[in-house]
Every structure is written in structure tokens, then in C-alpha cells.
Enzyme design. Structure first.
Site, PDB file in Angstrom:
ATOM      1  N   HIS A 470       2.410  16.161   3.599  1.00  0.00           N
ATOM      2  CA  HIS A 470       2.245  14.861   2.936  1.00  0.00           C
ATOM      3  C   HIS A 470       2.463  14.900   1.436  1.00  0.00           C
ATOM      4  O   HIS A 470       2.185  13.912   0.754  1.00  0.00           O
ATOM      5  CB  HIS A 470       0.846  14.300   3.191  1.00  0.00           C
ATOM      6  CG  HIS A 470       0.601  13.883   4.597  1.00  0.00           C
ATOM      7  ND1 HIS A 470       0.847  12.608   5.054  1.00  0.00           N
ATOM      8  CD2 HIS A 470       0.138  14.575   5.656  1.00  0.00           C
ATOM      9  CE1 HIS A 470       0.526  12.528   6.335  1.00  0.00           C
ATOM     10  NE2 HIS A 470       0.105  13.712   6.725  1.00  0.00           N
ATOM     11  N   LYS A 658      -3.863   1.716  -5.874  1.00  0.00           N
ATOM     12  CA  LYS A 658      -3.656   3.017  -5.228  1.00  0.00           C
ATOM     13  C   LYS A 658      -4.542   4.015  -5.952  1.00  0.00           C
ATOM     14  O   LYS A 658      -5.154   3.677  -6.957  1.00  0.00           O
ATOM     15  CB  LYS A 658      -2.200   3.447  -5.320  1.00  0.00           C
ATOM     16  CG  LYS A 658      -1.614   3.325  -6.744  1.00  0.00           C
ATOM     17  CD  LYS A 658      -0.161   3.760  -6.817  1.00  0.00           C
ATOM     18  CE  LYS A 658       0.806   2.718  -6.337  1.00  0.00           C
ATOM     19  NZ  LYS A 658       1.471   3.047  -5.087  1.00  0.00           N
ATOM     20  N   ARG A 659      -4.597   5.251  -5.432  1.00  0.00           N
ATOM     21  CA  ARG A 659      -5.379   6.238  -6.157  1.00  0.00           C
ATOM     22  C   ARG A 659      -4.839   6.434  -7.572  1.00  0.00           C
ATOM     23  O   ARG A 659      -3.650   6.282  -7.813  1.00  0.00           O
ATOM     24  CB  ARG A 659      -5.376   7.569  -5.392  1.00  0.00           C
ATOM     25  CG  ARG A 659      -6.305   7.549  -4.211  1.00  0.00           C
ATOM     26  CD  ARG A 659      -7.738   7.264  -4.632  1.00  0.00           C
ATOM     27  NE  ARG A 659      -8.266   8.349  -5.416  1.00  0.00           N
ATOM     28  CZ  ARG A 659      -8.989   9.342  -4.924  1.00  0.00           C
ATOM     29  NH1 ARG A 659      -9.296   9.366  -3.647  1.00  0.00           N
ATOM     30  NH2 ARG A 659      -9.418  10.313  -5.715  1.00  0.00           N
ATOM     31  N   LYS A 664       1.476   8.821 -10.280  1.00  0.00           N
ATOM     32  CA  LYS A 664       1.641   7.423  -9.862  1.00  0.00           C
ATOM     33  C   LYS A 664       1.851   6.497 -11.061  1.00  0.00           C
ATOM     34  O   LYS A 664       2.214   5.346 -10.932  1.00  0.00           O
ATOM     35  CB  LYS A 664       0.438   6.979  -9.028  1.00  0.00           C
ATOM     36  CG  LYS A 664       0.323   7.706  -7.689  1.00  0.00           C
ATOM     37  CD  LYS A 664      -0.949   7.313  -6.949  1.00  0.00           C
ATOM     38  CE  LYS A 664      -1.211   8.152  -5.701  1.00  0.00           C
ATOM     39  NZ  LYS A 664      -0.420   7.720  -4.541  1.00  0.00           N
ATOM     40  N   THR A 766       2.355   4.040   1.175  1.00  0.00           N
ATOM     41  CA  THR A 766       2.248   3.124   2.309  1.00  0.00           C
ATOM     42  C   THR A 766       1.783   1.761   1.809  1.00  0.00           C
ATOM     43  O   THR A 766       2.020   0.746   2.459  1.00  0.00           O
ATOM     44  CB  THR A 766       1.264   3.646   3.370  1.00  0.00           C
ATOM     45  OG1 THR A 766       0.088   4.115   2.702  1.00  0.00           O
ATOM     46  CG2 THR A 766       1.866   4.777   4.167  1.00  0.00           C
ATOM     47  N   LYS A 770       2.666  -2.382   2.779  1.00  0.00           N
ATOM     48  CA  LYS A 770       1.683  -3.458   2.988  1.00  0.00           C
ATOM     49  C   LYS A 770       2.010  -4.640   2.086  1.00  0.00           C
ATOM     50  O   LYS A 770       1.905  -5.803   2.490  1.00  0.00           O
ATOM     51  CB  LYS A 770       0.263  -2.928   2.722  1.00  0.00           C
ATOM     52  CG  LYS A 770      -0.155  -1.866   3.735  1.00  0.00           C
ATOM     53  CD  LYS A 770      -1.335  -1.017   3.285  1.00  0.00           C
ATOM     54  CE  LYS A 770      -1.373   0.283   4.079  1.00  0.00           C
ATOM     55  NZ  LYS A 770      -2.300   1.282   3.527  1.00  0.00           N
TER      56      LYS A 770
HETATM   57  C1  NBG Z   1      -0.196  11.281   0.566  1.00  0.00           C
HETATM   58  C2  NBG Z   1       1.030  10.953  -0.276  1.00  0.00           C
HETATM   59  C3  NBG Z   1       1.512   9.543  -0.028  1.00  0.00           C
HETATM   60  C4  NBG Z   1       1.705   9.325   1.467  1.00  0.00           C
HETATM   61  C5  NBG Z   1       0.429   9.678   2.206  1.00  0.00           C
HETATM   62  C6  NBG Z   1       0.574   9.536   3.690  1.00  0.00           C
HETATM   63  C7  NBG Z   1      -1.652  13.245   0.315  1.00  0.00           C
HETATM   64  C8  NBG Z   1      -1.727  14.713   0.288  1.00  0.00           C
HETATM   65  N1  NBG Z   1      -0.449  12.701   0.453  1.00  0.00           N
HETATM   66  O1  NBG Z   1       2.725   9.322  -0.687  1.00  0.00           O
HETATM   67  O2  NBG Z   1       0.724  11.131  -1.624  1.00  0.00           O
HETATM   68  O3  NBG Z   1       2.054   8.000   1.719  1.00  0.00           O
HETATM   69  O4  NBG Z   1       0.061  11.005   1.938  1.00  0.00           O
HETATM   70  O5  NBG Z   1       1.636  10.283   4.168  1.00  0.00           O
HETATM   71  O6  NBG Z   1      -2.652  12.586   0.208  1.00  0.00           O
END
Ligand code: NBG
Length: 929
Positions: A470, A658-659, A664, A766, A770
Site C-alpha cells: 500500500h 485525509k490524513r 499529501k 480513495t 469518494k
Molecule cells: C495507504 C496509501 C493510500 C491508499 C491506501 C489504500 C498506507 C500504508 N497506505 O494511497 O497511502 O489509498 O493505503 O490502499 O496506509
């Protein structure tokens, strides 16, 4: 539309309450049985009879009489309650954007999605009965939280019937099952989603209305199940929804953290973390399953004994153990009667702590085991794309993985006799490297408990485990110190040593003499256990989560592995569930879509493409814009209630939620706001379309620059929002405690979706999907799934800017970027950066934002100044922002683009993603009920 309770309705309700109370026995155990019985026709008749019984009437009268005794305390409450419901209902009427629209969706005559039976009267009786037996109260006396509990138990009753039937079907059809192993499941609230997927949302809403209760108020009582940080955990939750909806046998396996993701409070502009005690009121949806308890062992040493067949058997001894006790949460498929299970494990001490029977040594051990159990599931590590490297985290990983794998094997062996064929019925998906220890744990179980040879066990393991990557962020790639790992998991470590030995041999035979390769690829190297390498060596599939991300894995990050095992690599572009993020979160738009193109999109999102023909239709455009406006009103109200800020629903809602992470680039966004503000001050009459910049983000507690960015956003907000001079043209809002439940409201209201990560860093994203589904236009870099979003909707309907991933990677590898050059040559950027350190936004402490300034210009705090190319992309971002404004001025054109975004979102359903996992990786069998 919710209405205040009418007197007749109330009387009926009271009667029914009495009837239900009468019918059901008083014993709590009998409760479930009694309610189940009511589902049968005879029982229903009996229930009706009971209503007619004189005693029941008397009871009802009594209640009524009591209500009329105006001086009595409960009556005051009743009146207050009624007034409250009426007030809330009135407020809802004035603010019409809430969840009303799914109604006509469900009532559409020509529905192409299934509808499950729902007995409204039974449900109502069940609620009244629950309020009575759980709280010894009437509806009038019960608090909203108590009614939430009562409603949830009533819904759970309905779910349990489907759950049982699903399990029966699984037993009979014996389908292959995927175990989705994940440290995180960011589920959000369960009630609304369950009602939606039971296709009962409107029935429940009506039923509650008849009981004088507003469904929205009740839904708002539920704490989010925040067992995850961000995208990775939410993806797992969307996947479970899709698996159940598509009819595949699946378990989510995770941890029942006692404290989920912290609640964020903003105090004086700073983030403060508050514990999230989500289980404080109990969780009505969970089911404790002590019969599946497993033991998990830590520490000690390994001894080897040779048995009578001459076989060496290995035993872990002198260990500490904890009991893993599962709790099951139902995952309801949409309209198909399938209910899968999210199994989350709680930890308990193995021995009850008995003071009397312990000598001093044992006493110590007992206390330790007790503490181990208490600590292990205490808290979710609040890191996203970053690894804490703490011993407790490794314990958590092994704890839930061991319990889940043990249970999966045990379940298989209950109905099959050949353990060597496990892979025909079971597959483990490793959600990032966090559960990778599953590989070695499965080897251990197969060899030590089922007496397979190494080769036999290896064959089963490598056909059973698959891994999803991920992220390429190096600080997120798990590497455990060998001394820690081997001390905590001695037997598992031994197995990993052997896997590594064989893997190194394989590399050497493939690349003779290339010791560099061996070093780079080894699982054990430099005192570390490299979990990604282990997952790739032992997994039969390695996938990235968007096309670009997978390509970067293959060509950069995991290149050596790709060269060695090209067949293992594949892409699975992420997806989201439209059932939560449109049907539930944005009922007005959901209803509109359904009116236009039917409701097939609910289970087949690509059908939403039929909307395209409305994109140029002026009437449709107006309708769309009105719905967006209603949703903006709903968010404006939320912001007013939570932030005390007035925002203009006619302004552009420009949203980044987002986080908080440097990659980001929330910092880029807020620096640009500072720049715009400077422009407005300098040219007060310049053309400017009012804009509301909305942020929402949690920062990991120990992440200094992330937390400082939150303070900066709030400081900029304070200055700009209170500057009369700019006449409210810019507003900046930081929404406290961004989470799944408020996300649903936020996505629905967004005009602009900020997806501005440094190209190559965001594996997928993601949130971007949305927003798109809710008709926001993407302002973003060519990163992650943005690439595919733009491909679907067309460049004209998005705003793309910035370096490409190739350019970024090139700078990273070869240098050639110096942010100081930009600082020196660009007056606008110069001014904005200086404002970070001259007290413009921190008059009480001009040095406050020095670290942010330094991160952009000095190498002091990072290895390379401006690691995330903020200054490099600034101008192109500002340009794209200008284009956003220009585009928004053309209302019709904007609406067209927004509709096209909704219409082009079909690819991004998690149903598609899951079907691809099934076809290419898991090969599950579809189950029919
Ligand atoms: C996160 C990514 C995102 C991705 C999500 C789901 C982790 C390690 N990765 O870009 O930063 O959409 O995983 O795949 O949290």
C-alpha cells in the site's frame, strides 16, 4: 420527512409496547427466542391477539393515564422529549438535505436491485421491547443513546437470521474463503449501513417516525468504529462490504482495540488527542464467541525432541501466553441476504488471577500474563504510512495473526481431512506487511501441529498467502530488529531463518556471484527482519493498489523481486463502496441518480454511466446544482455547530480531507491560501470568486511538522476569517475530528477535491474516488488513482498540475532541484515563506512556524530541502486554482463536468476491485442462498 409524534400514533405505540411486553417472556435469555418466534405467522397472529387482550389495554391505559398526570417526573421528560423531537424535526425540515431521498429510491416500481423482506411491525415491537427490557423504560423516558441501542438490537435480530442462513449455505456449499488479515478496519458506523444493506432504511425510518423518533438523531448516537488510521483501514471496510454484496465467503480478521483512532480536539489551534473509548456504551452489533478462543504464545525458548518415527519436533517452552477471544461483527451484503463476519480478537489472561495458589514466582508470572493481555489490544497505533517499530506493535501483529490462522486451519479441518489441500479452500490476504508473520505462523502450524515436512508445508503456504503493498514510503516499510523479533517469537523466527536461508540460495542460483543482489533482497539482513521481502518470497501474489503505483513497484521499489518473480506481480486499483458513500451519505444525489438512470448502480456502479446523457441537459444541471447546494447547506450547518464559523454555501467548497502527511501536501494548500490572501489585500478589487477552503486531518501524535501544519491552518483561518477588509471572500475551516461519519457529509458537499500529493507518493488515494462519486472535480497531480480518474472522466473535467512521477523520481535519484532558487526568484513565494517566520500568523511567537520554513528551505530538518517539491509545484498549482475559479464561473459548464464525474465513477467501485481479486488472486466460489 420526520414528523413530531402524533397523539394517535403514540397511543398505538403504547399499546404495542404493552402487547410486546406481554408476549415476550421476562427472562433475558428468552428474549431472542421470543422475537424470533414472532417472525412466524402463527406467532404474529398471537402477537395481534395479545394486543387485543384486556390486560394489555389496561396496561396501555395505565401508561396513558400516567402520561396525563402532569406533575409526575417522567411526564416532564416526555413533554421535554416530545418538544425535543419536534424541534429537531422542525430543524430537519428547514434544512432539507439530510437522509430523506433513499426513500423514493426504494419505492421505485421498476427496481432492478433486490429487496429483502422487512417486517416493520415486528421491528417496532422489538424496539419497544428492547427499551423496556434493557432499560426498564418507555420510549418517552429513554435517552437517544438508549433508543439507539434498542434499535440496533432490533436490527441485529434481523441480521442474525440472515447470518445463520449464510453460515448454513457456506456449510453446504463449502466455498473457498478469503481471510482478509488486517491490523485496521475503519468501519465507521454500523447501524445506517446495515439498514441500507438490509434494504430496510426507509422502512426503519418510517417505523421510527411512527414511534416519534428521528432516524438521523438515532444514527448520530453511534460512535464510529474507528479501528483504523486512514485509507488502508477504510479500504478493508469497503472490501468487506463488496465481498458480502457479491456473495463471497470472507472473514475480516483484526483486533478489537479497546481504544480506536484518537478523537481529535482543536484547542487554541493545536491538535489535542483524546482517547476514543468507543466501547463505553457497549457495542450492540458484536457477538462474543468464547467457544473459538485460541492461545497465543510469546517468548521462551525452542526445544527439539525426536519422536519414535525419528522426526524432529519443535516445542516452544517457558513462554507467556494470552487467550485470544473473538468478537464477531456482521457484514451485511446489499439486498442478497448474505451476512459475512468481521472477526476481531480480544485478549485475556490465560489463568484467572488466583492469589491463593501462587508462590512468589508464579505470582510474578501471573501478573505479567495479566498485563500482557491487558496491554496487547489496548490501543491502535495512530500512524499512517509510518511505522512505530514498537515491541507492543509486533505483539499485536502476532496476536491477531496467530489466532486467525489457527482458527482458519481448525475450521478447515472440521470439514476436511487433508491439510495439504488447505489452499483449495482457504486464502490469506495480507493487508500490507503488518500481518506478514502469517507466513511463518502457517508454516509452524503445518509442521509442528500437523506434522507436514518443510517442503509440504512450504507448498501449502506459498499457495495460500498473498500480499498487497500500500505504499512506497520508506518510513512505512516494516523492518523489525532481529533481537527483538527472535526474543518475542523464537519458533517463528527459527522458521523465518530457514525461509531466508533457502531464499538466499534461490537468489544465488538465479544470479550466481551476485552477492549485492542477495544483500538487497534477503529477508534477514543488517540485523533486521524485512517483512516485505518475506511477504514476497512466500506469497503467490503481490499487488499494488493503482496502476501507477504497481508500475513504480515493478520498476523501482521492488524491481529485483519483479525480475525474479514477474508472475507474482499484479495491479488491483482500489475502489470504494457506493452504498456507503452515495446511497447512505448523499441521499439527495442518490435519489436523483436513481430517477435518471434507475437503481441498478447500487450493485453495479458502471450503470451510472447512463447519466452522461444528462450532462448537457440544462434542467438536469440545475437539479444537480440545487442538490449540491442543499448538501453544502448541510455541511455549513455542521461547520457552524462544530466550529462556530459561518460559511457561504454559494462559495466554492474546496476540500482537502485525509490524513495529515507531508507527502499529501496540506502545506502546499495553505501556503496557496496565504498567497491568495496577499493578492486580495494588494488588489482589493481584483476578480475573485468567494471560496471556502475546508481541511480535515488527523496527525500522528509524534509527527511534529504535521501537527504544526494543523496549527498553521488554524492560525491562517483566524487571521483571514476575521479580516473585514476582504469581505468574507476567503474562509478557511479546519473540521475537527475528521472521521468516516462526518466524511459522508463532507464528500457530498464538495465542489473541488484536493488530491495534491507529490507525484509517486500516494499509492492510490480513495478519498479522490469518494469525491468524484459525489460530483466534485479533482484538482490534483498525476499520482495514484488520480491518473485513472482523469482517464475515465477526461482531462477537461479535472484540474491537473505539477511534476510527473517520473520527474519527481528523476530529481530524487539525480538531484538538480534547489528550492532556494525559487525562493529567491519568485516574489510571491518569497513573501509567503517570510510570513511563516515574521509573525504574520503568529504575532505572539514569530518563530512558531520556523520548522515548516526550514523544511522547505534548509536541509536542517530533512535530508533534502523541500522533500515533497512544494515550491517546485507551487506556480503550477496556483495556475490550476485559477482555472478552477474560471470554470466555476460558468455554472452550466461546471455542472456538466460534475455530472460527468459522477457518471464516470463506475470503475471505482470496490465491487470491481473485489471481483478482480477474486478472478486473479483468490478464485473464490460465488455463493447463492
Ligand atoms: C495507504 C496509501 C493510500 C491508499 C491506501 C489504500 C498506507 C500504508 N497506505 O494511497 O497511502 O489509498 O493505503 O490502499 O496506509
Amino acid at each position: 420527512m420526520a414528523t413530531a409524534k402524533k397523539p394517535e400514533t403514540k397511543e398505538t405505540a403504547v399499546k404495542k409496547s404493552a402487547a410486546a411486553a406481554k408476549k415476550a417472556t421476562a427472562k433475558p435469555e428468552a428474549k431472542a427466542a421470543a422475537k424470533k418466534a414472532t417472525a412466524k405467522p402463527e406467532a404474529k397472529a398471537a402477537a395481534k391477539k395479545a394486543t387485543a387482550k384486556p390486560e394489555a389495554k389496561t396496561a396501555a391505559k395505565k401508561t396513558t393515564a400516567k402520561s396525563e398526570a402532569k406533575k409526575a417526573e417522567p411526564v416532564k421528560k416526555t413533554a421535554a422529549k416530545k418538544a425535543e423531537v419536534a424541534k429537531k424535526t422542525a430543524a430537519k425540515k428547514a434544512e432539507p438535505a439530510k437522509k430523506t431521498a433513499a426513500k423514493s429510491t426504494a419505492k421505485k416500481a421498476k427496481s432492478s436491485v433486490p429487496k429483502l423482506d422487512f417486517d416493520k411491525e415486528l421491528f417496532k415491537r422489538s424496539v419497544l421491547y428492547n427499551v423496556k427490557t434493557l432499560y426498564r423504560k418507555t420510549m418517552e423516558e429513554a435517552t437517544d443513546q438508549q433508543i439507539f441501542q434498542a434499535v440496533s438490537y432490533a436490527i441485529k435480530d434481523q441480521i442474525v437470521d440472515h447470518w445463520l442462513k449464510t453460515q448454513e449455505a457456506y456449510e453446504k456449499q463449502d466455498p473457498k474463503t478469503v481471510y482478509y488479515l488486517s491490523m485496521e478496519f475503519l468501519m465507521g458506523r454500523a447501524l445506517g449501513n446495515s439498514m441500507i444493506n438490509l434494504t430496510a432504511y426507509n422502512d426503519v425510518k418510517d417505523a421510527l417516525e411512527e414511534l416519534g423518533v428521528d432516524i438521523n438523531v438515532i444514527e448520530d448516537q453511534e460512535p464510529d468504529a474507528a479501528l483504523g488510521n486512514g485509507g488502508l483501514g477504510r479500504l478493508a471496510a469497503c472490501f468487506l462490504d463488496s465481498l458480502a454484496t457479491l456473495g463471497y465467503s470472507a472473514y475480516g480478521c483484526g483486533i478489537r482495540y479497546r481504544y480506536g483512532m484518537f478523537k481529535q480536539e482543536i484547542r487554541d489551534g493545536y491538535q489535542v488527542e483524546v482517547p476514543d473509548n468507543w466501547l463505553a456504551e457497549g457495542n450492540p452489533f458484536e457477538l462474543r464467541r468464547p467457544e473459538y478462543t485460541k492461545e497465543v504464545r510469546f517468548g521462551g525458548y525452542v526445544s527439539c525432541r525426536t519422536d519414535e518415527h525419528g522426526r524432529n519436533n519443535y516445542y516452544q517452552e517457558g513462554y507467556q501466553a494470552v487467550k485470544a477471544v473473538p468478537y464477531d461483527l456482521p457484514i451485511v451484503g446489499y439486498g442478497n441476504g448474505i451476512v459475512n463476519t468481521l472477526r476481531i480478537w480480544d485478549a485475556q489472561p490465560v489463568d484467572c488471577f488466583r492469589l491463593d495458589s501462587f508462590d512468589k514466582g508464579d505470582y510474578q508470572k501471573a501478573v505479567e500474563q495479566e498485563n500482557l493481555a491487558r496491554n496487547i489490544v489496548e490501543v491502535l497505533y495512530p500512524n499512517d504510512n509510518h511505522i512505530a517499530g514498537k515491541e507492543l506493535r509486533l505483539k499485536q501483529q502476532y496476536f491477531f495473526v496467530s489466532a486467525s490462522v489457527q482458527e482458519a486451519v481448525a475450521k478447515y479441518m472440521r470439514n476436511h481431512d487433508d491439510i495439504k489441500k488447505l489452499y483449495e479452500k482457504v486464502t490469506f490476504q495480507l493487508n500490507d506487511t503488518h500481518p506478514t508473520v502469517a507466513v511463518a505462523e502457517l508454516m509452524r502450524i503445518l509442521m509442528d501441529e500437523h506434522y507436514l515436512t518443510w517442503d509440504e508445508a512450504w507448498e501449502v503456504t506459498t499457495k495460500t498467502c498473498a500480499y498487497t503493498n500500500h505504499t512506497i514510503m520508506s518510513e512505512a516499510l516494516e523492518k523489525w530488529p532481529i533481537d527483538l523479533f527472535s526474543r518475542l517469537l523464537p519458533r517463528v523466527y527459527q522458521i523465518i531463518e530457514e525461509i531466508n536461508r533457502r531464499f538466499e540460495a534461490e537468489i544465488r542460483s538465479k544470479y550466481p556471484g551476485n552477492e549485492e543482489k542477495v544483500k538487497k533482497m534477503a529477508i534477514l539482513y543488517d540485523g533486521k527482519v524485512k517483512m516485505a521481502h518475506l511477504a514476497i518470497a512466500a506469497g503467490y501474489s503481490v499487488n499494488g493498489v493503482a496502476r501507477l503505483h504497481t508500475e513504480i513497484l515493478k520498476n523501482q521499489e521492488l524491481r529485483d523481486f519483479y525480475e525474479m518473480y514477474p508472475w507474482k506481480f499484479n495491479n488491483k486499483t482500489n475502489g470504494i463502496t457506493q452504498r456507503r458513500f452515495l446511497l447512505h451519505g448523499n441521499p439527495l444525489l442518490a435519489d436523483w441518480v436513481t430517477q435518471k438512470v434507475g437503481d441498478g448502480w447500487i450493485t453495479d456502479l458502471p450503470k451510472i454511466a447512463a447519466l452522461k446523457k444528462y450532462a448537457k441537459n440544462e434542467k438536469a444541471q440545475e437539479e444537480f446544482m440545487k442538490i449540491k447546494y442543499q448538501n453544502k447547506l448541510r455541511l455549513a450547518k455542521y461547520i457552524k455547530e462544530h466550529n462556530g464559523i459561518d460559511v457561504d454555501p454559494n462559495s466554492i467548497f474546496d476540500v482537502q480531507v485525509k490524513r495529515l502527511h507531508e507527502y499529501k501536501r496540506q502545506l502546499l494548500n495553505i501556503l496557496h491560501v496565504m498567497y491568495l490572501y496577499n493578492q486580495l489585500k494588494e488588489h482589493p478589487t481584483m476578480e475573485f470568486y468567494p471560496r471556502t477552503f475546508i481541511f480535515g486531518a488527523k496527525a500522528a501524535a509524534g509527527y511534529r511538522n504535521a501537527k504544526l501544519t494543523i496549527k498553521l491552518i488554524n492560525s491562517v483561518a483566524d487571521v483571514i476569517n476575521n479580516d473585514k477588509f476582504i469581505n468574507g471572500k476567503i474562509k478557511v475551516v479546519f473540521i475537527e475530528n475528521y472521521c468516516v461519519s462526518n466524511a459522508e457529509i463532507i464528500f457530498a458537499a464538495a465542489d473541488v477535491s484536493e488530491q495534491i500529493s507529490t507525484a509517486s507518493k500516494e499509492a492510490s488515494g480513495t478519498g479522490n474516488m469518494k469525491f468524484m462519486l459525489n460530483g466534485a472535480l479533482t484538482l490534483g497531480t498525476m499520482d495514484g488513482a488520480n491518473v485513472e480518474i482523469v482517464e475515465e472522466v477526461g482531462k477537461d473535467n479535472a484540474f491537473i498540475f505539477g511534476l510527473s512521477s517520473d520527474e519527481v523520481i528523476n530529481y530524487e535519484n539525480n538531484g538538480g532541484y534547489n528550492p532556494m532558487d525559487i525562493y529567491k526568484s519568485d516574489a510571491d513565494i518569497h513573501m509567503v515563506l517570510n510570513q511563516l517566520i515574521n509573525g504574520t500568523y503568529s504575532p505572539d511567537d514569530p518563530e512558531r512556524f520556523r520548522h515548516l520554513y526550514n523544511s522547505l528551505l534548509n536541509t536542517e530538518s530533512t535530508s533534502r530541502a523541500d522533500t515533497y517539491f512544494i515550491l517546485k509545484d507551487f506556480k503550477s498549482y496556483a495556475e490550476a486554482q485559477k482555472n478552477v475559479e474560471k470554470a466555476y464561473r460558468n455554472r452550466s459548464k461546471w455542472a456538466q463536468s460534475a455530472i460527468l464525474n459522477v457518471a464516470s465513477s463506475g470503475k471505482f467501485t470496490s465491487d470491481r476491485t473485489i471481483q478482480e481479486y477474486v478472478d486473479d488472486i483468490w478464485h473464490l466460489d460465488k455463493v447463492v442462498l
